[in-house]
Motif scaffolding. Structure first.
Motif, PDB file in Angstrom:
ATOM      1  N   ARG A 213       1.006  -1.184   0.154  1.00  0.00           N
ATOM      2  CA  ARG A 213      -0.061   0.118  -0.068  1.00  0.00           C
ATOM      3  C   ARG A 213       0.937   1.119  -0.076  1.00  0.00           C
ATOM      4  N   PRO A 214       0.599   2.267  -0.796  1.00  0.00           N
ATOM      5  CA  PRO A 214       1.429   3.247  -0.928  1.00  0.00           C
ATOM      6  C   PRO A 214       1.507   4.294   0.321  1.00  0.00           C
ATOM      7  N   GLU A 215       2.497   4.986   0.304  1.00  0.00           N
ATOM      8  CA  GLU A 215       2.864   5.899   1.571  1.00  0.00           C
ATOM      9  C   GLU A 215       2.315   7.198   1.153  1.00  0.00           C
ATOM     10  N   SER A 216       2.434   7.777   0.038  1.00  0.00           N
ATOM     11  CA  SER A 216       2.062   9.195  -0.415  1.00  0.00           C
ATOM     12  C   SER A 216       1.768   8.907  -1.802  1.00  0.00           C
ATOM     13  N   ALA A 217       0.896   9.978  -2.385  1.00  0.00           N
ATOM     14  CA  ALA A 217       0.304   9.967  -3.669  1.00  0.00           C
ATOM     15  C   ALA A 217       0.247  11.625  -4.099  1.00  0.00           C
ATOM     16  N   VAL A 218       0.755  11.827  -5.402  1.00  0.00           N
ATOM     17  CA  VAL A 218       0.360  12.963  -6.068  1.00  0.00           C
ATOM     18  C   VAL A 218      -0.147  12.633  -7.432  1.00  0.00           C
ATOM     19  N   CYS A 219      -1.343  13.662  -7.684  1.00  0.00           N
ATOM     20  CA  CYS A 219      -2.235  13.456  -8.990  1.00  0.00           C
ATOM     21  C   CYS A 219      -2.297  14.980  -9.239  1.00  0.00           C
ATOM     22  N   PHE A 220      -2.132  14.726 -10.896  1.00  0.00           N
ATOM     23  CA  PHE A 220      -2.109  16.303 -11.504  1.00  0.00           C
ATOM     24  C   PHE A 220      -3.236  15.806 -12.805  1.00  0.00           C
ATOM     25  N   GLY A 221      -3.735  16.737 -13.307  1.00  0.00           N
ATOM     26  CA  GLY A 221      -4.697  16.512 -14.533  1.00  0.00           C
ATOM     27  C   GLY A 221      -5.266  17.931 -15.058  1.00  0.00           C
ATOM     28  N   HIS A 222      -5.807  17.816 -16.093  1.00  0.00           N
ATOM     29  CA  HIS A 222      -6.460  18.894 -16.622  1.00  0.00           C
ATOM     30  C   HIS A 222      -7.791  18.762 -17.479  1.00  0.00           C
ATOM     31  N   ALA A 223      -8.515  19.764 -17.964  1.00  0.00           N
ATOM     32  CA  ALA A 223      -9.700  19.307 -18.648  1.00  0.00           C
ATOM     33  C   ALA A 223      -9.327  20.567 -19.950  1.00  0.00           C
ATOM     34  N   LYS A 224      -9.451  20.015 -21.242  1.00  0.00           N
ATOM     35  CA  LYS A 224      -9.473  21.070 -22.291  1.00  0.00           C
ATOM     36  C   LYS A 224     -10.934  21.267 -22.758  1.00  0.00           C
ATOM     37  N   ASN A 225     -11.633  19.967 -22.628  1.00  0.00           N
ATOM     38  CA  ASN A 225     -13.140  19.955 -23.074  1.00  0.00           C
ATOM     39  C   ASN A 225     -13.922  20.738 -22.049  1.00  0.00           C
ATOM     40  N   PRO A 226     -14.411  21.674 -22.525  1.00  0.00           N
ATOM     41  CA  PRO A 226     -15.639  22.520 -21.589  1.00  0.00           C
ATOM     42  C   PRO A 226     -16.509  21.785 -20.872  1.00  0.00           C
ATOM     43  N   MET A 227     -17.075  20.921 -21.235  1.00  0.00           N
ATOM     44  CA  MET A 227     -17.920  20.015 -20.538  1.00  0.00           C
ATOM     45  C   MET A 227     -17.292  19.350 -19.304  1.00  0.00           C
ATOM     46  N   PHE A 228     -15.987  18.796 -19.364  1.00  0.00           N
ATOM     47  CA  PHE A 228     -15.356  18.546 -17.915  1.00  0.00           C
ATOM     48  C   PHE A 228     -15.070  19.542 -17.096  1.00  0.00           C
ATOM     49  N   LYS A 229     -14.895  20.868 -17.643  1.00  0.00           N
ATOM     50  CA  LYS A 229     -14.680  21.749 -16.789  1.00  0.00           C
ATOM     51  C   LYS A 229     -15.697  22.348 -15.900  1.00  0.00           C
ATOM     52  N   GLU A 230     -16.818  22.468 -16.663  1.00  0.00           N
ATOM     53  CA  GLU A 230     -18.137  22.928 -16.468  1.00  0.00           C
ATOM     54  C   GLU A 230     -18.591  21.767 -15.075  1.00  0.00           C
TER      55      GLU A 230
END
Length: 356
Positions: A213-230
């Protein structure tokens, strides 16, 4: 006397189990298809909202289900009061109406039914824990739907890791990309976000394959599609996990590529590497002056993991027949639920999150 007792137990295990399915959507149809092919179960109830009943009746006719009852979601307690019903498959949305998915799980367990529930059981880890406690109290099985564990290639990868073929593990890389066609705003708003809805499978796999089981996590992401942003979600996410042994985990999840259902897995160890590539839809190849051209990869997850879904269901049937112990353990599902929340927190804050 002992022989007769053993024989009667075997005969009891061989009796067809009566199963109801709640939620006859995309994944519910897949499960129905597999169950009607099994000689070990009878599908006796199909449950969904009224507008879906036309499609359900077509499925009933297609599969020749003469004795199945088609009922509304509001009538689920009527189904659960049926003493002949042995188990329930729950394939409804997390925030389904009139009942949340986790509420349906609790209703079924309290009624003394075994439960197979598609992931996630609930967005709140404490509620997931409550469901498993209820299953323990009522001595019933609650199996969460992590179908990729039952894929033949992934299962062989797991076996080789456990056999020590790679030695000490150094890195696990899981890539999961899919077409955007079936995703809409209503779905996104109720899905819980990309980590809970999609990357949850890879988070389960990376812990299962590594045995850590992990001891730390980092997550990055982005949304180019307006539907996801909304919808306050992203269409592309990357997760990195650090494990106590020094193992590094990398997960890439993208909802919206133009070329198909892209699922590639690599495990690097001190003795070598295991990898799983995308299978082509056929074995056809074109060889010419331009090189070698393969056929397209699968376009969605249903054909890619069709056999895994079948094996997952067979495992559930074996478990409720007393012929196997459930391989998807409660503490694994509960931890995975917590892990999705840690990764989502990292995605929202842009920080590394330490995992207790």
């Amino acid at each position: 006397m002992v022989i007769w007792s053993h024989l009667s137990c075997n005969l009891k295990a061989m009796e067809r189990k009566n199963i109801g399915i709640i939620g006859i959507g995309r994944i519910g149809e897949v499960h129905l298809c597999h169950l009607v092919q099994s000689a070990q179960v009878n599908v006796t109830y199909l449950v969904d909202i009224e507008p879906v009943h036309g499609k359900i009746r077509n499925l009933v006719k297609q599969y020749g289900l003469q004795n199945v009852k088609v009922i509304n979601t509001e009538e689920v307690t009527h189904m659960l009061s049926d003493k002949l019903l042995d188990a329930v498959l729950i394939c409804s949305p997390v925030f389904g109406k009139p009942h949340k998915k986790s509420e349906l799980v609790k209703f079924a367990l309290q009624a003394g039914k075994h439960v197979f529930c598609e992931k996630p059981v609930d967005l709140d880890p404490s509620v997931v824990e409550e469901c498993y406690k209820l299953a323990e109290d009522h001595r019933k099985t609650l199996q969460c739907g992590f179908d990729k564990r039952f894929d033949i290639s992934i299962r062989k990868m797991y076996d080789k890791i456990k056999a020590g073929d790679l030695g000490e593990l150094r890195m696990i890389k899981l890539v999961a990309r899919e077409l955007p066609a079936w995703i809409n705003a209503d779905y996104l708003k109720s899905s819980g976000g990309i980590v809970v809805d999609s990357a949850i499978h890879e988070l389960d796999l990376i812990c299962w394959l590594s045995g850590e089981r992990p001891e730390s996590a980092v997550c990055f992401g982005h949304a180019k599609n307006p539907m996801f942003k909304e919808c306050n979600d992203v269409e592309c996410a990357m997760i990195m996990l650090k494990f106590p042994s020094g193992l590094v985990g990398y997960i890439e999840n993208v909802r919206g590529v133009p070329y198909g259902y892209d699922q590639r897995f690599e495990v690097l160890g001190e003795k070598g590497m295991l990898c799983i590539e995308n299978p082509s839809t056929t074995h056809l190849q074109l060889w010419n002056e331009d090189g070698r051209l393969l056929d397209t990869i699968e376009q969605n997850g249903l054909p890619r993991y069709y056999e895994a879904y079948r094996m997952e269901k067979q495992h559930f049937i074996d478990v409720i027949n007393g012929q196997a112990s459930c391989e998807v353990l409660p503490d694994e599902v509960i931890f995975n639920s917590k892990l999705t929340q840690y990764c989502t927190k990292s995605l929202r804050t842009g920080t590394i999150v330490n995992i207790p």
